[in-house]
Design an enzyme around this catalytic site. Structure first.
Site, short mmCIF file in Angstrom:
data_model
loop_
_atom_site.label_atom_id
_atom_site.label_comp_id
_atom_site.label_asym_id
_atom_site.label_seq_id
_atom_site.Cartn_x
_atom_site.Cartn_y
_atom_site.Cartn_z
N ARG A 162 1.89 4.41 9.88
CA ARG A 162 2.82 5.51 9.64
C ARG A 162 2.09 6.84 9.80
O ARG A 162 0.89 6.92 9.67
CB ARG A 162 3.41 5.42 8.23
CG ARG A 162 4.48 4.35 8.11
CD ARG A 162 4.96 4.25 6.68
NE ARG A 162 5.43 5.51 6.17
CZ ARG A 162 4.96 6.11 5.08
NH1 ARG A 162 4.01 5.55 4.37
NH2 ARG A 162 5.46 7.26 4.69
N LYS B 266 -3.87 -1.46 -1.18
CA LYS B 266 -2.71 -1.70 -0.31
C LYS B 266 -2.82 -3.07 0.35
O LYS B 266 -3.82 -3.40 0.97
CB LYS B 266 -2.66 -0.59 0.75
CG LYS B 266 -1.52 -0.72 1.75
CD LYS B 266 -1.27 0.60 2.45
CE LYS B 266 -0.41 0.45 3.67
NZ LYS B 266 -0.04 1.73 4.26
N ARG C 143 -3.15 10.94 -8.14
CA ARG C 143 -4.30 11.83 -8.35
C ARG C 143 -3.85 13.16 -8.93
O ARG C 143 -2.88 13.75 -8.49
CB ARG C 143 -5.02 12.09 -7.03
CG ARG C 143 -6.15 11.11 -6.86
CD ARG C 143 -6.99 11.41 -5.67
NE ARG C 143 -7.36 10.14 -5.06
CZ ARG C 143 -6.94 9.72 -3.89
NH1 ARG C 143 -6.19 10.47 -3.15
NH2 ARG C 143 -7.29 8.54 -3.45
C1 BTN Z 1 1.53 1.77 7.52
O1 BTN Z 1 0.90 2.74 7.93
O2 BTN Z 1 1.53 1.47 6.33
C2 BTN Z 1 2.31 0.92 8.49
C3 BTN Z 1 1.43 -0.10 9.15
C4 BTN Z 1 2.18 -0.98 10.11
C5 BTN Z 1 1.23 -1.84 10.90
C6 BTN Z 1 1.94 -2.86 11.73
S1 BTN Z 1 0.86 -4.07 12.38
C7 BTN Z 1 2.13 -4.70 13.39
C8 BTN Z 1 2.91 -3.51 13.90
N1 BTN Z 1 2.32 -3.02 15.12
C9 BTN Z 1 1.76 -1.81 14.96
O3 BTN Z 1 1.15 -1.19 15.84
N2 BTN Z 1 1.95 -1.39 13.71
C10 BTN Z 1 2.72 -2.35 12.93
#
Ligand code: BTN
Length: 328
Positions: free
Chosen positions: A121, A186, A322
């Site tokens: 994200r 996480k 925080r």
């Molecule tokens: C986040 O930042 O929390 C979201 C992460 C999402 C990662 C997944 S892995 C499978 C899919 N392909 C990607 O390139 N990103 C999502």
């Protein structure tokens, strides 16, 4: 990782000893090709034991992705899912976003053993180790317009929590808008990308990255505390069964969402909300921040924050503890 390294990994996946000769014979390649495969696996961070007279052995057995195992565990839901497993892609989300316009069916799932440009994200990268994570994307089509998909990522987060709790990860919670967290850090993230008309129809590519095994390299690459499912569950995790369990719960929440939006899922989401009724700090996209009590979420998935002058809805931002008088 290259194809030879993946083939070698498959040959060693069970964690037993295999001689170089046997591996070469099974794969139909030369001994030196196996040697390069072993070298590349070590370079990728796999611990491989070599014992004269016995051969090579992976220090930890690994469950590689296998379409037949996932399909059979999906049971009745198998008809709604079309599964595609790849060894390496740039990003499963990027791949499916390119295919939305090509008319591919709703329910297409792309899973990758390795992503070399995983997207997170807010423009961040998503790092995951080979065999130590689940990284997949699901394409789902909606009659609704793109604007009505607000709240979809929270619904998906709830589906993941249901599946993980059923799989023994009792303490998993949700951090707004859609991180899965434990007290260690996480565990999983969700990235949803949408295409389509404001009035509908629309398509969402729902990308999920979940940490399955402890992976020191991955931890080193990530700038925040990381949790993983095997540590939580205290036992090895079969990634094929896990994927099937996640997909079944995701399909269930997507059906509910397509029918009535996020509203009917809201109360259950709040039950798992790690910051429910706690004082938090919200970092806003414009660089400002606001401190208040997280009172829950609205029917469109917005965070409800009471900063002392009434409850305000926030549609984006990063929640943190925080600076609010409790450990982050
Ligand atoms: C986040 O930042 O929390 C979201 C992460 C999402 C990662 C997944 S892995 C499978 C899919 N392909 C990607 O390139 N990103 C999502």
């Amino acid at each position: 990782m290259n194809t030879m390294a993946f083939q070698t990994l498959r040959a060693l996946a069970d964690g037993a000893f295999h001689s170089g000769e046997d591996i070469a014979r099974t794969l139909g390649v030369t001994r030196s090709a196996v040697w390069y495969g072993i070298r590349d696996l070590s370079g990728a961070g796999f611990a491989i034991e070599k014992v004269r007279g016995r051969g090579y052995r992976l220090e930890h057995a690994i469950s590689l992705l296998d379409a037949a195992s996932v399909q059979s565990a999906l049971a009745a839901d198998a008809q709604r899912i079309e599964l595609e497993i790849r060894e390496v892609v740039d990003s499963t989300n990027a791949q499916l976003m390119q295919r939305v316009g090509a008319g591919v069916r709703s329910g297409l799932v792309l899973v990758a053993e390795e992503q070399n440009a995983g997207r997170g994200r807010r423009g961040r990268a998503w790092h995951s180790g080979i065999g130590s994570a689940l990284t997949f994307s699901l394409l789902w089509r909606f009659a609704q317009g793109a604007r009505e998909l607000a709240g979809l990522s929270l619904a998906v987060g709830l589906g993941l929590v249901r599946a993980l709790r059923a799989a023994g990860a009792a303490g998993v919670q949700l951090k707004w808008p859609n991180d899965l967290v434990t007290p260690d850090g996480k565990l999983a993230g969700i990235l949803i990308e949408v295409q389509g008309d404001v009035l509908g129809p629309s398509a969402a590519v729902i990308g999920i990255g979940l940490n399955v095994r402890p992976d020191p390299r991955m931890r080193a690459a990530i700038d925040q505390p990381v949790a993983d499912l095997e540590t939580i569950a205290g036992a090895p995790v079969d990634r094929n069964l896990l994927l099937a369990g996640l997909l079944r719960e995701i399909v269930a929440v997507l059906d509910a969402f397509a029918a009535q939006g996020f509203a009917p899922l809201r109360e259950e989401w709040q039950r798992f909300h790690v910051h429910q009724n706690r004082k938090v700090r919200l970092m806003l996209p414009d660089g400002n921040e606001v401190t208040g009590v997280a009172c829950g979420v609205a029917e469109d998935g917005a965070l409800l924050l009471d900063a002392g002058n009434g409850i305000v809805r926030h549609h984006s931002g990063e929640v943190s503890l925080r600076g609010v008088g409790v450990p982050a």
